[in-house]
Design a protein around this motif. Structure first.
Motif, PDB file in Angstrom:
ATOM      1  N   GLU A   1       0.826  -1.197   0.000  1.00  0.00           N
ATOM      2  CA  GLU A   1       0.000   0.000   0.000  1.00  0.00           C
ATOM      3  C   GLU A   1       0.866   1.254   0.000  1.00  0.00           C
ATOM      4  OE1 GLU A   1      -2.190  -1.192   3.502  1.00  0.00           O
ATOM      5  OE2 GLU A   1      -4.041  -1.221   2.317  1.00  0.00           O
ATOM      6  N   ILE A   2       1.928   1.221   0.769  1.00  0.00           N
ATOM      7  CA  ILE A   2       2.853   2.365   0.802  1.00  0.00           C
ATOM      8  C   ILE A   2       3.497   2.542  -0.570  1.00  0.00           C
ATOM      9  CG2 ILE A   2       5.019   3.237   1.771  1.00  0.00           C
ATOM     10  CD1 ILE A   2       4.182   1.959   4.436  1.00  0.00           C
ATOM     11  N   ALA A   3       3.905   1.450  -1.182  1.00  0.00           N
ATOM     12  CA  ALA A   3       4.528   1.524  -2.509  1.00  0.00           C
ATOM     13  C   ALA A   3       3.567   2.137  -3.528  1.00  0.00           C
ATOM     14  CB  ALA A   3       4.974   0.137  -2.965  1.00  0.00           C
ATOM     15  N   GLN A   4       2.290   1.852  -3.391  1.00  0.00           N
ATOM     16  CA  GLN A   4       1.310   2.385  -4.342  1.00  0.00           C
ATOM     17  C   GLN A   4       1.107   3.892  -4.176  1.00  0.00           C
ATOM     18  OE1 GLN A   4      -2.145   0.000  -3.607  1.00  0.00           O
ATOM     19  NE2 GLN A   4      -1.480  -1.641  -4.977  1.00  0.00           N
TER      20      GLN A   4
ATOM     21  N   GLY B   1      -3.770   5.949   3.227  1.00  0.00           N
ATOM     22  CA  GLY B   1      -3.516   7.129   2.407  1.00  0.00           C
ATOM     23  C   GLY B   1      -3.500   8.420   3.196  1.00  0.00           C
ATOM     24  N   PRO B   2      -4.633   8.794   3.785  1.00  0.00           N
ATOM     25  CA  PRO B   2      -4.640  10.048   4.557  1.00  0.00           C
ATOM     26  C   PRO B   2      -3.628  10.050   5.697  1.00  0.00           C
ATOM     27  CG  PRO B   2      -6.878   9.336   4.125  1.00  0.00           C
ATOM     28  CD  PRO B   2      -5.961   8.224   3.664  1.00  0.00           C
ATOM     29  N   TRP B   3      -3.436   8.908   6.344  1.00  0.00           N
ATOM     30  CA  TRP B   3      -2.471   8.831   7.439  1.00  0.00           C
ATOM     31  C   TRP B   3      -1.061   9.112   6.916  1.00  0.00           C
ATOM     32  CZ3 TRP B   3       1.115   4.664   8.707  1.00  0.00           C
ATOM     33  CH2 TRP B   3       1.768   4.846   9.930  1.00  0.00           C
ATOM     34  N   ALA B   4      -0.719   8.528   5.765  1.00  0.00           N
ATOM     35  CA  ALA B   4       0.620   8.726   5.202  1.00  0.00           C
ATOM     36  C   ALA B   4       0.851  10.193   4.835  1.00  0.00           C
ATOM     37  CB  ALA B   4       0.815   7.833   3.982  1.00  0.00           C
ATOM     38  N   PHE B   5      -0.169  10.840   4.266  1.00  0.00           N
ATOM     39  CA  PHE B   5      -0.021  12.244   3.907  1.00  0.00           C
ATOM     40  C   PHE B   5       0.092  13.115   5.152  1.00  0.00           C
ATOM     41  CE2 PHE B   5      -1.174  10.671  -0.184  1.00  0.00           C
ATOM     42  CZ  PHE B   5      -0.579  11.549  -1.076  1.00  0.00           C
ATOM     43  N   ARG B   6      -0.597  12.757   6.219  1.00  0.00           N
ATOM     44  CA  ARG B   6      -0.486  13.498   7.476  1.00  0.00           C
ATOM     45  C   ARG B   6       0.926  13.341   8.042  1.00  0.00           C
ATOM     46  NH1 ARG B   6      -4.536  11.643  11.406  1.00  0.00           N
ATOM     47  NH2 ARG B   6      -5.962  12.684   9.999  1.00  0.00           N
ATOM     48  N   VAL B   7       1.463  12.123   7.991  1.00  0.00           N
ATOM     49  CA  VAL B   7       2.824  11.889   8.466  1.00  0.00           C
ATOM     50  C   VAL B   7       3.805  12.724   7.645  1.00  0.00           C
ATOM     51  CG1 VAL B   7       4.668  10.163   8.658  1.00  0.00           C
ATOM     52  CG2 VAL B   7       2.348   9.602   9.424  1.00  0.00           C
ATOM     53  N   CYS B   8       3.613  12.758   6.325  1.00  0.00           N
ATOM     54  CA  CYS B   8       4.487  13.538   5.442  1.00  0.00           C
ATOM     55  C   CYS B   8       4.451  15.019   5.823  1.00  0.00           C
ATOM     56  CB  CYS B   8       4.064  13.337   3.991  1.00  0.00           C
ATOM     57  SG  CYS B   8       5.122  14.164   2.795  1.00  0.00           S
ATOM     58  N   ARG B   9       3.263  15.539   6.037  1.00  0.00           N
ATOM     59  CA  ARG B   9       3.117  16.941   6.437  1.00  0.00           C
ATOM     60  C   ARG B   9       3.818  17.195   7.760  1.00  0.00           C
ATOM     61  NH1 ARG B   9      -1.091  19.355   9.595  1.00  0.00           N
ATOM     62  NH2 ARG B   9      -1.101  21.598   9.314  1.00  0.00           N
ATOM     63  N   ASN B  10       3.678  16.292   8.709  1.00  0.00           N
ATOM     64  CA  ASN B  10       4.326  16.456  10.006  1.00  0.00           C
ATOM     65  C   ASN B  10       5.849  16.389   9.891  1.00  0.00           C
ATOM     66  OD1 ASN B  10       1.859  16.779  11.209  1.00  0.00           O
ATOM     67  ND2 ASN B  10       1.709  14.669  11.908  1.00  0.00           N
TER      68      ASN B  10
END
Length: 163
Positions: free
Chosen positions: A4-7, A49-58
């Motif tokens: 999922e992360i790779a996608q 998805g949303p969690w990964a983008f939140r982590v990226c923003r943080n």
């Protein structure tokens, strides 16, 4: 989870670039994001998805804070033994892309984040609200202001007037 992360990696990379304005910095933010995604436990009620983008923003917010500390240390040599080397910002070979990137960079950070998530990543208003931990109505109003401001910047700026 790794699949999922790779996608979502290409989307995360574009989002990191929209935050940093530099491919080198975006790749650093992306690497730190993936490291955090793989080493920390995902909340049970979160979508990847949303969690990964939140982590990226943080990760980006943490990097901004660290840069501020380094910049202050560079301005006060008694606090630092070495010099802080500032990275170069890559420029785009396409003139139109360069104009848009420059105009996006002039937007306030909250507007830039929202337009990047909605227009570039294709997230819904609800997903963006979840990622940024704000209300859906706030997403909609910031996006409207961001689109209007971006349009005005692009109308007013010719390639010669943008740095």
């Amino acid at each position: 989870m790794r699949q999922e992360i790779a996608q979502i990696l290409p989307g995360l990379r574009r989002f990191a670039y929209s935050l940093t304005g530099s491919m080198a910095d975006a790749d650093d933010v992306l690497q730190s994001t993936v490291e955090r995604l793989l080493t920390r436990e995902m909340p049970e009620d979160a979508d990847i998805g949303p969690w990964a983008f939140r982590v990226c923003r943080n990760v980006w917010i943490d990097e901004c804070r660290a840069r501020k500390v380094r910049r202050e240390a560079a301005e006060r040599p008694e606090l630092s033994e070495g010099q802080v080397v500032q990275g170069e910002q890559e420029t785009s070979s396409a003139i139109e892309l360069n104009r848009v990137e420059t105009a996006m960079a002039r937007l306030p950070e909250d507007q830039r984040q929202i337009i990047a998530l909605v227009a570039l990543q294709g997230f819904s208003y609800g997903e963006v609200a979840e990622i940024l931990a704000i209300r859906k109505g706030t997403v909609m109003s910031r996006l409207a202001r961001a689109r209007a401001a971006l349009s005005e910047l692009l109308k007013a700026a010719s390639p010669e007037t943008l740095p």
